[in-house]
Design an enzyme around this catalytic site. Structure first.
Site, PDB file in Angstrom:
ATOM      1  NE  ARG A  10      -3.520  -0.214   2.532  1.00 41.43           N
ATOM      2  CZ  ARG A  10      -4.598  -0.632   1.860  1.00 41.43           C
ATOM      3  NH1 ARG A  10      -5.144   0.182   0.963  1.00 41.43           N
ATOM      4  NH2 ARG A  10      -5.102  -1.831   2.072  1.00 41.43           N
ATOM      5  CD  GLU A  33      -3.554  -6.733  -1.258  1.00 39.57           C
ATOM      6  OE1 GLU A  33      -4.191  -5.760  -0.810  1.00 39.57           O
ATOM      7  OE2 GLU A  33      -3.452  -7.820  -0.652  1.00 39.57           O
ATOM      8  CB  THR A  62      -8.416  -1.394  -1.956  1.00 47.18           C
ATOM      9  OG1 THR A  62      -7.377  -1.531  -0.977  1.00 47.18           O
ATOM     10  CG2 THR A  62      -9.479  -0.490  -1.370  1.00 47.18           C
ATOM     11  CE  LYS A 122      -8.102  -7.839   3.391  1.00 41.69           C
ATOM     12  NZ  LYS A 122      -8.036  -6.708   2.433  1.00 41.69           N
ATOM     13  N   GLY A 152      -2.961  -6.242  11.305  1.00 47.29           N
ATOM     14  CA  GLY A 152      -2.357  -6.427  12.612  1.00 47.29           C
ATOM     15  C   GLY A 152      -1.455  -7.634  12.727  1.00 47.29           C
ATOM     16  N   GLY A 172       1.093  -6.154   5.730  1.00 46.21           N
ATOM     17  CA  GLY A 172       1.104  -4.787   5.268  1.00 46.21           C
ATOM     18  C   GLY A 172       2.240  -3.979   5.854  1.00 46.21           C
TER      19      GLY A 172
END
Length: 216
Positions: A10, A33, A62, A122, A152, A172
C-alpha cells in the site's frame, strides 16, 4: 513451495515497485498485492506483472467494483483482494480466471463469498476478531476453506495466529511502508518469513499427529 503469505504494498509508486518486488521475491514471498488506493496503482501492477509475472502472482487490493477488476486484469493482475464481500465482484474475478480473496468478518459474509466462488477468505480486520473469534468462525466453515488473516499481523503475532490454525496471512505495514528502500523491505520480509516458518515448525511439534495437513 510458495509460502501462503501476501505482500501488501500500500502506497508504493510505479518507479519503486519492481525493485521492491524483487527484494520481496528474493526473501521468499511470491504473492504481491498493490492496493488500488496507492499512487498510480494500475501502472505499478503493470510493471510488476511484466517484470516478475513469471515468478510471482501479482494483483490488486482494495478491489471494490467489477470495473476496477477489469482494469486490474487489463494491467496484467491475476489476483483480486477486497476489504469486503461483494458476490458480483467475486464471480467476475473467477470468470476471468483470477484468484479472488474477499474480506469477511462474519459467517454470513464467509458463506456468501464461498457461494460466489472465492478462492479463499481474507479475515479482515483480523485484529478485531482475534484468534478465538477466528477459531469459532473456522469451526463452521467447510473443510478445506482457505482463511488468511489480514490486519495487525507481524512477526510478534505470527505464532499465535499460526497456532490458532490460520492458513496464511496478508502482511502490510510490517513488510512495507511508503518510502522504504528495497533493502529495508527485503530485511523485513525475511524476518516475517522466518517467523512464519518458525510458527509452522512449532505447530508441527505440538500436533505431530496432524502434521500431514499443516501448510509450510
Amino acid at each position: 513451495m510458495s509460502l501462503p503469505l501476501i505482500a501488501i504494498l500500500r502506497g508504493i509508486t510505479p518507479d519503486e515497485a519492481v525493485a521492491v518486488g524483487e527484494a520481496i521475491l528474493a526473501a521468499g514471498i511470491t504473492t504481491l498485492e498493490v492496493p488500488l488506493n496507492s499512487p498510480e496503482a494500475l501502472e505499478s501492477i503493470r510493471r510488476l506483472s511484466v517484470a516478475l509475472g513469471e515468478h510471482a502472482l501479482v494483483g490488486a487490493g482494495t478491489v471494490l467494483t467489477e470495473k476496477e477488476l477489469s482494469e486490474v486484469y487489463a494491467a496484467g493482475g491475476r489476483l483480486a483482494v477486497s476489504p469486503n464481500c461483494r458476490p458480483a465482484v467475486i464471480a467476475a474475478a473467477r470468470r476471468l480466471g483470477m484468484q479472488s480473496w474477499p474480506g469477511v468478518l462474519t459467517p454470513s459474509e464467509a458463506f456468501d463469498a464461498l457461494d460466489a466462488g472465492a478462492t479463499g477468505l481474507k479475515l479482515f480486520p483480523a485484529v478485531q476478531m482475534g484468534t478465538e473469534g477466528m477459531r469459532a468462525l473456522r469451526a463452521v466453515l467447510p473443510p478445506g476453506t482457505l482463511l488468511y488473516a489480514v490486519g495487525g499481523i507481524d512477526a510478534d503475532t505470527m505464532a499465535a495466529w499460526r497456532s490458532a490454525g490460520i492458513d496464511g496471512a496478508g502482511l502490510g505495514n510490517a513488510l512495507y511502508r511508503p518510502g522504504q528502500t528495497p533493502e529495508q523491505v527485503g530485511e523485513q520480509t525475511r524476518a516475517l518469513v522466518a517467523a512464519w516458518k518458525a510458527a509452522a515448525k512449532e505447530r508441527l511439534e505440538k500436533e505431530p499427529e496432524k502434521s500431514p495437513t499443516v501448510r509450510p
